[in-house]
Design a protein around this motif. Structure first.
Motif, PDB file in Angstrom:
ATOM      1  N   LYS A  16       0.833  -1.216   0.000  1.00  0.00           N
ATOM      2  CA  LYS A  16       0.000   0.000   0.000  1.00  0.00           C
ATOM      3  C   LYS A  16       0.861   1.256   0.000  1.00  0.00           C
ATOM      4  O   LYS A  16       0.480   2.278  -0.547  1.00  0.00           O
ATOM      5  N   GLN A  17       2.023   1.156   0.660  1.00  0.00           N
ATOM      6  CA  GLN A  17       2.953   2.289   0.708  1.00  0.00           C
ATOM      7  C   GLN A  17       3.803   2.368  -0.559  1.00  0.00           C
ATOM      8  O   GLN A  17       4.611   3.282  -0.708  1.00  0.00           O
ATOM      9  N   GLY A  18       3.633   1.390  -1.464  1.00  0.00           N
ATOM     10  CA  GLY A  18       4.381   1.388  -2.713  1.00  0.00           C
ATOM     11  C   GLY A  18       5.856   1.054  -2.542  1.00  0.00           C
ATOM     12  O   GLY A  18       6.688   1.502  -3.326  1.00  0.00           O
ATOM     13  N   MET A  19       6.163   0.254  -1.527  1.00  0.00           N
ATOM     14  CA  MET A  19       7.557  -0.078  -1.241  1.00  0.00           C
ATOM     15  C   MET A  19       7.865  -1.527  -1.598  1.00  0.00           C
ATOM     16  O   MET A  19       7.017  -2.403  -1.431  1.00  0.00           O
ATOM     17  N   SER A  20       9.088  -1.735  -2.033  1.00  0.00           N
ATOM     18  CA  SER A  20       9.592  -3.095  -2.208  1.00  0.00           C
ATOM     19  C   SER A  20      10.090  -3.577  -0.849  1.00  0.00           C
ATOM     20  O   SER A  20      10.238  -2.780   0.093  1.00  0.00           O
ATOM     21  N   GLN A  21      10.369  -4.877  -0.751  1.00  0.00           N
ATOM     22  CA  GLN A  21      10.951  -5.396   0.484  1.00  0.00           C
ATOM     23  C   GLN A  21      12.278  -4.702   0.766  1.00  0.00           C
ATOM     24  O   GLN A  21      12.575  -4.369   1.913  1.00  0.00           O
ATOM     25  N   LYS A  22      13.051  -4.472  -0.262  1.00  0.00           N
ATOM     26  CA  LYS A  22      14.357  -3.809  -0.113  1.00  0.00           C
ATOM     27  C   LYS A  22      14.188  -2.392   0.427  1.00  0.00           C
ATOM     28  O   LYS A  22      14.936  -1.958   1.308  1.00  0.00           O
ATOM     29  N   GLU A  23      13.209  -1.658  -0.096  1.00  0.00           N
ATOM     30  CA  GLU A  23      12.984  -0.280   0.366  1.00  0.00           C
ATOM     31  C   GLU A  23      12.562  -0.254   1.832  1.00  0.00           C
ATOM     32  O   GLU A  23      13.045   0.583   2.606  1.00  0.00           O
ATOM     33  N   LEU A  24      11.675  -1.159   2.221  1.00  0.00           N
ATOM     34  CA  LEU A  24      11.259  -1.227   3.624  1.00  0.00           C
ATOM     35  C   LEU A  24      12.453  -1.587   4.500  1.00  0.00           C
ATOM     36  O   LEU A  24      12.677  -0.970   5.544  1.00  0.00           O
ATOM     37  N   ALA A  25      13.227  -2.563   4.056  1.00  0.00           N
ATOM     38  CA  ALA A  25      14.406  -2.972   4.815  1.00  0.00           C
ATOM     39  C   ALA A  25      15.383  -1.815   4.997  1.00  0.00           C
ATOM     40  O   ALA A  25      15.910  -1.607   6.098  1.00  0.00           O
ATOM     41  N   ASP A  26      15.608  -1.051   3.940  1.00  0.00           N
ATOM     42  CA  ASP A  26      16.521   0.094   4.022  1.00  0.00           C
ATOM     43  C   ASP A  26      16.014   1.130   5.020  1.00  0.00           C
ATOM     44  O   ASP A  26      16.798   1.689   5.790  1.00  0.00           O
ATOM     45  N   LYS A  27      14.704   1.373   5.036  1.00  0.00           N
ATOM     46  CA  LYS A  27      14.137   2.352   5.978  1.00  0.00           C
ATOM     47  C   LYS A  27      14.286   1.887   7.424  1.00  0.00           C
ATOM     48  O   LYS A  27      14.385   2.698   8.331  1.00  0.00           O
TER      49      LYS A  27
END
Length: 74
Positions: A16-27
């Motif tokens: 829903k936030q438009g994030m990949s697993q990698k993007e969430l992990a980086d955050k």
């Protein structure tokens, strides 16, 4: 707590936030492999990660822990 429900909830809200697993992990400062394990219900996030996850995914801790399941609690 149900690992599969929580994992599905994380996955759904990440998308829903438009994030990949990698993007969430980086955050969150962790690996995308950890995100994958959570989303597949293999493991739970460490307790120290719960508040950061709820903030990034813009959800409550209650919903995060219950997988968004409404148990009649307010």
């Amino acid at each position: 707590m149900d690992a599969k429900k929580t994992g599905s909830f994380i996955c759904e809200n990440r998308k829903k936030q438009g994030m990949s697993q990698k993007e969430l992990a980086d955050k969150l400062g962790i690996t995308d492999k950890a995100i994958s394990k959570w989303e597949r219900g293999i493991s739970f996030p460490d307790i120290s990660m719960l508040i950061p996850i709820s903030k990034v995914l813009e959800t409550s801790l209650y919903d995060l822990l219950t997988g968004g399941e409404d148990n009649g609690q307010e």
